[in-house]
Design a protein around this motif. Sequence first.
Motif, short mmCIF file in Angstrom:
data_model
loop_
_atom_site.label_atom_id
_atom_site.label_comp_id
_atom_site.label_asym_id
_atom_site.label_seq_id
_atom_site.Cartn_x
_atom_site.Cartn_y
_atom_site.Cartn_z
N GLN A 129 -3.56 31.77 4.04
CA GLN A 129 -4.24 31.57 2.76
C GLN A 129 -3.70 30.35 2.02
N LEU A 130 -2.49 29.93 2.37
CA LEU A 130 -1.82 28.85 1.65
C LEU A 130 -1.92 27.51 2.38
N PHE A 131 -1.86 27.52 3.71
CA PHE A 131 -1.78 26.29 4.48
C PHE A 131 -2.68 26.34 5.71
N ASP A 132 -3.11 25.17 6.14
CA ASP A 132 -3.49 24.92 7.52
C ASP A 132 -2.26 24.35 8.21
N ARG A 133 -1.93 24.87 9.39
CA ARG A 133 -0.70 24.45 10.06
C ARG A 133 -0.94 24.32 11.56
N SER A 134 -0.33 23.31 12.13
CA SER A 134 -0.28 23.16 13.58
C SER A 134 1.04 22.48 13.93
N LEU A 135 1.48 22.61 15.16
CA LEU A 135 2.67 21.91 15.59
C LEU A 135 2.35 20.44 15.80
N ALA A 136 3.30 19.58 15.42
CA ALA A 136 3.08 18.14 15.52
C ALA A 136 3.05 17.70 16.98
N ALA A 137 2.09 16.85 17.32
CA ALA A 137 2.01 16.25 18.64
C ALA A 137 2.87 14.99 18.68
N PRO A 138 3.23 14.52 19.86
CA PRO A 138 4.05 13.30 19.94
C PRO A 138 3.42 12.12 19.22
#
Length: 580
Positions: free
Chosen positions: A330-339
Amino acid sequence: MSLLALLGLACTEPAPPAMPPPPPRPQASSSAASSSSPVGPFSALPAGLAQPDGVEVLAGTSTGPLTWRPLLVEGQRYGDGPPFGTVPGMDGQPVALGGASTCHAPDANGILQLHGRTWMLTHVECAPATLVVSELERSAEGWSVTRSRPADRGEGPLPNKLCAGQTTPWGTMIGGEEYETDAALWEDGAVHGTRAGALRYRDDSSYAAWAAGFPSPPSPYDNGWMHESTVVDETGATRSELLYALGRFSHELGRLMPDGRTVYLSDDSSHGMLAMFVADRPGALDRGHLYVSRWTPGDDGGIALSWIDLGHATQDGIAAALAAGVHFDQLFDRSLAAPWGCPDGATRVRGHQGIDECLVLRAGQEGLASRLETRRVAALAGATVELSKEEGLAVDAAGERLFVAFASVASGMLANDPPGGGEHLALAPNPCGVVMALTLEAGVVDSAGRPIDSAHVATRAAPAVEGRPLPGGGCDPAGISGPDNLDFIADAGVLLIAEDSGREPNLLWAWKDGSLLPLMAAPRRNPGGLAEVSGLSFVPDLDGQGWITVSLQHPGERPATVGLLGPLPGPLPGPASSAD
């Protein structure tokens, strides 16, 4: 050879002739070597005084050697209460702590004189954790505990890993929950790991162990807060509440300034921050502005601090949102950073334990996210989220200084962390740690040019006491190693520094004007562990004398202990951490 001789402080014991010369000591900068010279009211003893529990007293005052007086010993009963270290779950029954019946890690101690009696509140730092209330009494033999028990579950929330704390002038103790659960990785009542290259997430909050104290899985947003506790009547009943307006992260300690409104908040993380809360009014921490700091090194070796306002919040407003149920998504869109970076519109943030993530703060959630995900919002706002192992805080009100302990200079404080530019700090590594002194000023404005309504705003940081790594490894025994808890004896101008390191033994030091003196040594390593010195607070007037509270955590096969070190000639005026 005695410990005092190893430190170079013994007055009578010569070194054996067969001993090789010591390794060369690096040149001391702002932290001078310890010596036999007095530090404030303290002076070295000719030889250490060994105690039955493995403690060694190393210093005294003009009235004689300091006395170590154990008050609480793990596993012992005091009055009608259960054994000290027992942690009750939400059903009131003792929680199994990794197979142990008691917690091996007492931490903060706060002595309060309320309802015509003397009480000590103690944090027990396990997952789950508990607050312990004890009544103290003085007899001809000295101070002792007449009754002690963990707080009933109806008296407050079930905490997790309660860490350091301090008492307030209005008769409470505030303290932090260390290692908040990462809500981004919580789903269906469990914390799920993640990978990012060679890094693997580990749950420092011990969510599963903490959740075992509940009838059903709690939200991760139920931990990671500052607590405020007190004794409400002469029976020893307590009351505790979470301080939502002060934000949620890995709280080591909240240090109250003399105005009763400004609270500095340390973040014990590999990539943490320094925060400052300014309450709307003195004596009430239920509403106010939360600021986070940006650190900018200068050419002269000092570091300038500026402050970013994360906005105003109230206890009731955050509590209502939590009661309605909040999930990370509900607070963020999040993904792991790509190179190669992050998607358009997302910001790369070096997150918990050095794992890089791409974040977008959802519109309309800025205020709530600033309290529930304070460190992430701070990073997006441009604050410095690179401070490593930020531990204790102490205030020298007369000198307008705030002391901040870093157990080591590592991780985010070093160069190229985070990689790819954008870092604020690129300090030289120091595995032995440092205590920095921050200058406090009035009339400071925030990063948007708005006045900060506090006369105790940190504007500059510089090393005050530095551990000194030896060329062959380890730390110079005449200096600090792994500084953790801090407190300040105002009348004497003495900073107290407690160690949590791998060096044997951990010490409690006194420091003033560049001189160091060890006051006591924790028990030496034995099967099962090495004792940490914690639970540090200076009590300036305990029935006319000054005393230092000390907790000895995880001392191997020995029971953990809480005790008093002193007395100091008193009563002595003390900092805001001292109870009335």
